[in-house]
Design an enzyme around this catalytic site. Structure first.
Site, PDB file in Angstrom:
ATOM      1  N   LEU A   1       0.859  -1.176   0.000  1.00  0.00           N
ATOM      2  CA  LEU A   1       0.000   0.000   0.000  1.00  0.00           C
ATOM      3  C   LEU A   1       0.896   1.227   0.000  1.00  0.00           C
ATOM      4  CD1 LEU A   1      -2.636  -0.927   2.774  1.00  0.00           C
ATOM      5  CD2 LEU A   1      -2.969  -1.025   0.301  1.00  0.00           C
ATOM      6  N   ASP A   2       0.420   2.322  -0.602  1.00  0.00           N
ATOM      7  CA  ASP A   2       1.160   3.573  -0.551  1.00  0.00           C
ATOM      8  C   ASP A   2       1.352   4.001   0.900  1.00  0.00           C
ATOM      9  OD1 ASP A   2       1.171   3.655  -3.304  1.00  0.00           O
ATOM     10  OD2 ASP A   2      -0.513   5.060  -3.442  1.00  0.00           O
ATOM     11  N   ARG A   3       2.393   4.797   1.144  1.00  0.00           N
ATOM     12  CA  ARG A   3       2.689   5.256   2.502  1.00  0.00           C
ATOM     13  C   ARG A   3       1.466   5.870   3.186  1.00  0.00           C
ATOM     14  NH1 ARG A   3       7.013   7.738   5.505  1.00  0.00           N
ATOM     15  NH2 ARG A   3       8.525   7.407   3.825  1.00  0.00           N
TER      16      ARG A   3
ATOM     17  N   THR B   1      -1.744   5.621   2.422  1.00  0.00           N
ATOM     18  CA  THR B   1      -2.967   4.817   2.387  1.00  0.00           C
ATOM     19  C   THR B   1      -2.956   3.849   3.562  1.00  0.00           C
ATOM     20  OG1 THR B   1      -3.039   4.935  -0.021  1.00  0.00           O
ATOM     21  CG2 THR B   1      -4.344   3.203   1.021  1.00  0.00           C
TER      22      THR B   1
ATOM     23  N   HIS C   1      -0.582   4.351  -7.713  1.00  0.00           N
ATOM     24  CA  HIS C   1      -1.458   5.502  -7.475  1.00  0.00           C
ATOM     25  C   HIS C   1      -2.730   5.459  -8.317  1.00  0.00           C
ATOM     26  CE1 HIS C   1       2.066   8.247  -5.905  1.00  0.00           C
ATOM     27  NE2 HIS C   1       1.904   7.134  -5.201  1.00  0.00           N
TER      28      HIS C   1
END
Length: 344
Positions: free
Chosen positions: A143-145, A147, A250
């Site tokens: 997961l993105d930082r 999120t 993203h």
């Protein structure tokens, strides 16, 4: 060639990207240097050319060309986790059995190290998540930082391989919750804009490409997102369920911004303003609403790779989204678990 080293991937080091394996062994090597060695064919695995993203396995032999300062490879090291971090990451566990575990990742914590991610990340805290296992759990997706939400880790190599296949082959079902600026119309739909990296090397921002033009833009990849509006606050904001049919960098953030309804708190794709400029809203709601990203991996369905049981994992919202939901009068009990399947 003088200075060439042949390093064997040690026990416990398998099933990870070549670039991460190499940089742990040779801390002075930059990511750019790794990619250059791969392009030139100087860095090889079992004699074959590789990419930085190639996964290495235990027992493979890596040919390493001469490196800066002639540094010898460091011994495989076990990451030391600060006690506060160990307690924090263990408190995030929402499911665990002998084969896998799932975390409710907090926002602001990276899944893995890398450019701009720093030294504090979930992969680096793996030792605190061993529990009774002989080895650290392995990430099988990320997961993105910024999120939050469900992140699955495998507790052994066999499970890691099976879970990686399941995510790659889209045999899992992930539903994200997001607060977005404005209200998408129609209230349920599919976004099919392709995505391509924008900016210079190392850029983590994506640019949306019309589906008809994806094949004409170098590096562009097809991307598909299903969305559904669950609740709306007049015309100013909406609570949306998002399903990433594909898994591009993203993707959800870029797709919702392309619709003119960026995810609340997403300064990268929606800017820092609040106003509606006619072609889309700004990403901030203003007032007491948090400026943090309002994107959360709410649920994940997958078939257990060992037992065959169907798992349905759910992660509670992070604090800043709980506060926003309360201020906007949104209640998780008022919406279906999977609004896409509940529609006729």
């Amino acid at each position: 060639m003088s200075g060439v080293q042949k390093v064997v991937v040690a026990a416990g080091e398998g099933d990870q990207r070549l670039d991460r394996w190499l940089r742990r062994r040779f801390p002075q090597v930059t990511q750019g240097a790794v990619e250059k060695m791969c392009r030139k064919g100087d860095l090889r695995v079992d004699g074959g050319r590789v990419k930085a993203s190639t996964r290495v396995e235990e027992g493979q032999e890596v040919r390493v060309p001469p490196l800066a300062q002639g540094q010898a490879p460091a011994a495989p090291r076990r990451e030391k986790v600060a006690e506060a971090d160990a307690e924090m990451i263990r408190s995030c566990v929402i499911y665990r059995d002998d084969h896998l575990l799932a975390l409710n990742k907090p926002p602001g914590l990276a899944s893995q190290g890398g450019s701009g991610q720093g030294d504090r990340h979930i992969d680096g805290m793996g030792d605190a998540l061993r529990f009774d296992a002989d080895e650290q759990p392995r990430l099988v997706h990320r997961l993105d930082r910024d999120t939050s939400g469900i992140l699955v880790m495998a507790r052994n190599r066999m499970t890691a391989a099976a879970l990686s296949d399941a995510f790659r082959d889209r045999e899992t079902r992930k539903i994200y919750w997001a607060a977005v600026a404005g209200v998408p119309h129609p209230r349920m739909g599919t976004v099919r804009y392709g995505l391509v990296k924008a900016g210079g090397a190392g850029s983590e921002k994506m640019r949306a490409i019309h589906p008809d033009e994806v094949g004409e833009v170098k590096g562009a990849k097809n991307a598909t997102t299903d969305y559904a509006v669950l609740e709306a606050l007049g015309g100013r904001a909406a609570w949306c369920a998002l399903v990433p049919v594909t898994g591009r960098t993203h993707q959800l953030r870029a797709h919702m911004a392309e619709l003119g309804h960026p995810i609340v708190g997403d300064g990268k794709y929606g800017g820092s303003g609040q106003e509606n400029m006619g072609d889309g809203w700004g990403a901030q709601l203003g007032g007491e609403i948090s400026r943090k990203l309002h994107l959360h991996a709410r649920s994940l369905q997958l078939t257990h790779p060992i037992t065959g049981a169907r798992l349905h994992l759910t992660a509670p919202l992070p604090d800043h989204m709980v506060q926003t939901w309360a201020m906007l009068g949104w209640d998780a009990g008022d919406v279906p678990v999977d609004p896409f399947l509940d529609e006729d």
